[in-house]
Enzyme design. Sequence first.
Site, PDB file in Angstrom:
ATOM      1  N   GLY A  65       0.868  -1.208  -0.050  1.00  0.00           N
ATOM      2  CA  GLY A  65       0.092   0.178   0.084  1.00  0.00           C
ATOM      3  C   GLY A  65       0.826   1.268  -0.106  1.00  0.00           C
ATOM      4  O   GLY A  65       1.790   1.271   0.819  1.00  0.00           O
ATOM      5  N   ALA A  66       0.518   2.270  -0.785  1.00  0.00           N
ATOM      6  CA  ALA A  66       1.616   3.230  -1.169  1.00  0.00           C
ATOM      7  C   ALA A  66       2.016   4.057   0.041  1.00  0.00           C
ATOM      8  O   ALA A  66       3.040   4.066   0.044  1.00  0.00           O
ATOM      9  CB  ALA A  66       0.833   4.293  -2.242  1.00  0.00           C
ATOM     10  N   ARG A  98       9.700  -1.978  -5.364  1.00  0.00           N
ATOM     11  CA  ARG A  98       8.326  -2.014  -6.211  1.00  0.00           C
ATOM     12  C   ARG A  98       8.313  -0.482  -6.906  1.00  0.00           C
ATOM     13  O   ARG A  98       8.701   0.463  -6.291  1.00  0.00           O
ATOM     14  CB  ARG A  98       7.267  -2.154  -5.237  1.00  0.00           C
ATOM     15  CG  ARG A  98       7.170  -3.385  -4.561  1.00  0.00           C
ATOM     16  CD  ARG A  98       5.851  -3.772  -4.025  1.00  0.00           C
ATOM     17  NE  ARG A  98       4.750  -3.856  -4.946  1.00  0.00           N
ATOM     18  CZ  ARG A  98       3.417  -3.925  -4.553  1.00  0.00           C
ATOM     19  NH1 ARG A  98       3.137  -3.682  -3.281  1.00  0.00           N
ATOM     20  NH2 ARG A  98       2.473  -4.301  -5.536  1.00  0.00           N
ATOM     21  N   GLN A 212      -6.483  -8.770  -2.142  1.00  0.00           N
ATOM     22  CA  GLN A 212      -6.194  -7.524  -0.912  1.00  0.00           C
ATOM     23  C   GLN A 212      -7.858  -7.064  -0.450  1.00  0.00           C
ATOM     24  O   GLN A 212      -7.675  -6.757   0.695  1.00  0.00           O
ATOM     25  CB  GLN A 212      -5.737  -6.328  -1.598  1.00  0.00           C
ATOM     26  CG  GLN A 212      -4.085  -6.347  -1.614  1.00  0.00           C
ATOM     27  CD  GLN A 212      -3.785  -6.877  -2.977  1.00  0.00           C
ATOM     28  OE1 GLN A 212      -4.572  -7.656  -3.840  1.00  0.00           O
ATOM     29  NE2 GLN A 212      -2.449  -6.609  -3.462  1.00  0.00           N
ATOM     30  N   ASP A 253      -1.446   4.658  -6.052  1.00  0.00           N
ATOM     31  CA  ASP A 253       0.020   4.498  -5.954  1.00  0.00           C
ATOM     32  C   ASP A 253       0.786   5.637  -6.679  1.00  0.00           C
ATOM     33  O   ASP A 253       1.888   5.788  -6.108  1.00  0.00           O
ATOM     34  CB  ASP A 253       0.254   3.005  -6.739  1.00  0.00           C
ATOM     35  CG  ASP A 253      -0.139   2.050  -5.721  1.00  0.00           C
ATOM     36  OD1 ASP A 253      -1.383   1.863  -5.755  1.00  0.00           O
ATOM     37  OD2 ASP A 253       0.625   1.546  -4.953  1.00  0.00           O
TER      38      ASP A 253
HETATM   39  C1  LIG Z   1      -3.951   4.123   0.165  1.00  0.00           C
HETATM   40  S1  LIG Z   1      -3.466   2.609  -0.742  1.00  0.00           S
HETATM   41  C2  LIG Z   1      -3.692   2.875  -2.297  1.00  0.00           C
HETATM   42  C3  LIG Z   1      -2.856   1.821  -3.003  1.00  0.00           C
HETATM   43  O1  LIG Z   1      -1.501   1.651  -2.745  1.00  0.00           O
HETATM   44  C4  LIG Z   1      -3.804   0.656  -3.093  1.00  0.00           C
HETATM   45  O2  LIG Z   1      -4.970   0.786  -3.665  1.00  0.00           O
HETATM   46  C5  LIG Z   1      -3.045  -0.450  -3.751  1.00  0.00           C
HETATM   47  O3  LIG Z   1      -3.143  -0.537  -5.247  1.00  0.00           O
HETATM   48  C6  LIG Z   1      -2.149  -1.285  -3.349  1.00  0.00           C
HETATM   49  O4  LIG Z   1      -1.480  -2.254  -3.967  1.00  0.00           O
HETATM   50  P1  LIG Z   1      -0.367  -3.394  -3.499  1.00  0.00           P
HETATM   51  O5  LIG Z   1      -0.116  -4.190  -4.461  1.00  0.00           O
HETATM   52  O6  LIG Z   1      -1.364  -4.271  -2.375  1.00  0.00           O
HETATM   53  O7  LIG Z   1       0.549  -2.586  -2.474  1.00  0.00           O
END
Ligand SMILES: CSC[C@@H](O)[C@@H](O)C(=O)COP(=O)(O)O
Length: 381
Positions: A65-66, A98, A212, A253
């Site tokens: 998550g970002a 990432r 997720q 992200d």
């Molecule tokens: C506030 S979290 C926004 C994004 O990071 C979330 O929607 C997302 O796409 C996360 O992807 P992930 O691959 O689980 O890290």
Amino acid sequence: MADQHAQSGDDIRPTETPAIRWDEPPEGPVLVLLDQTRLPAEEVELVCTDAPALVEAIRSLAVRGAPLLGIAGAYGIALAAARGFDVEEAADALAGARPTAVNLAVGVRRAHAAYRAELGREGDQKQAAEAALAAARALHREDAQASERMAAHGLALLDELLPAGGHRVLTHCNTGSLVSGGEGTAFAVALAAHRVGRLRRLWVDETRPLLQGARLTAYEAARSGMAYTLLTDNAAGSLFAAGEVDAVLVGADRIAADGSVANKVGTYPLAVLARYHHVPFIVVAPVTTVDPDTPDGASIEVEQRAGHEVTEITAPQVPVAGAEAGGGIPVAPLGTQAYNPAFDVTPPELVTAIVTEEGAVSPVTADALAELCDRSRQVTI
Ligand SMILES: CSC[C@@H](O)[C@@H](O)C(=O)COP(=O)(O)O
């Protein structure tokens, strides 16, 4: 439809264990993560003692998550510095772990800059490590504050766009306290609506391939006591057609300078559906997710992940002994090739509003975004 969870959620934390914490046991400092690959089966902590372990945790999505990636990246620099590892090497490895979530590189840069600045002031290694840790802690704290402000702005926007009735909100992936120093981004808005009795239902996309939505958002929603329903990603179209969605709330992200939004794969089709059905499509993200150095959507690097995430069902809490590739249960013939981008990009014209801690931008234009970023810089300085 009957609510699945009737309790009031105000005093219930979405997880018992914090998503991330710094600890200093006698053996030396460590970064402790809630291992998100084990949810919802169990809350297990993962202890990182060096940057390579953290890089692995980032790649495997134990931490994800970002905004949380940014916080983790900053603590990763502090960890490398405190334990006397090569900080330059750690910075490169962490920032590149990432590619799509810009917050990761931003968090790494911030702690790294604090570390270098202290060395530049003739500080010793210990003082530089303390400066890196202070930067990581500040980012952690600021993210929690940003979360609160995004929730308030997002709720005000929802109430303005949808004056009548309780909100039925569709969300994708996971954007709650598992991705943040606070209560998250899009999920924090839904939670704020729930707390004031304005959330009628949270529709939770399962979010294939790594689930997720099913594993994490449903977990947080259940513990928060809100009414929620899980659906397969494929069911979103018929849900819109049935008139059951009042708004879409998602995170991001990376947001390019022109307002293009990279988010979990499956977000773009929701934006198309929302436009067709005249439903607001709202992106909630901290200002740090806006990347002025990425001009447009085509310039965003979309992470491609291993095909076995698609060709196998992996329930990490149920390891399958002796299985091939990712160790999951095969759902496709052996050798099947898979297309597995982790993110997609939604063009700004499909986004009704971008909500940040500094307020909302609507319509989404490059100028409006640039102005918002300037405003935020002035506030920070
Ligand atoms: C506030 S979290 C926004 C994004 O990071 C979330 O929607 C997302 O796409 C996360 O992807 P992930 O691959 O689980 O890290």
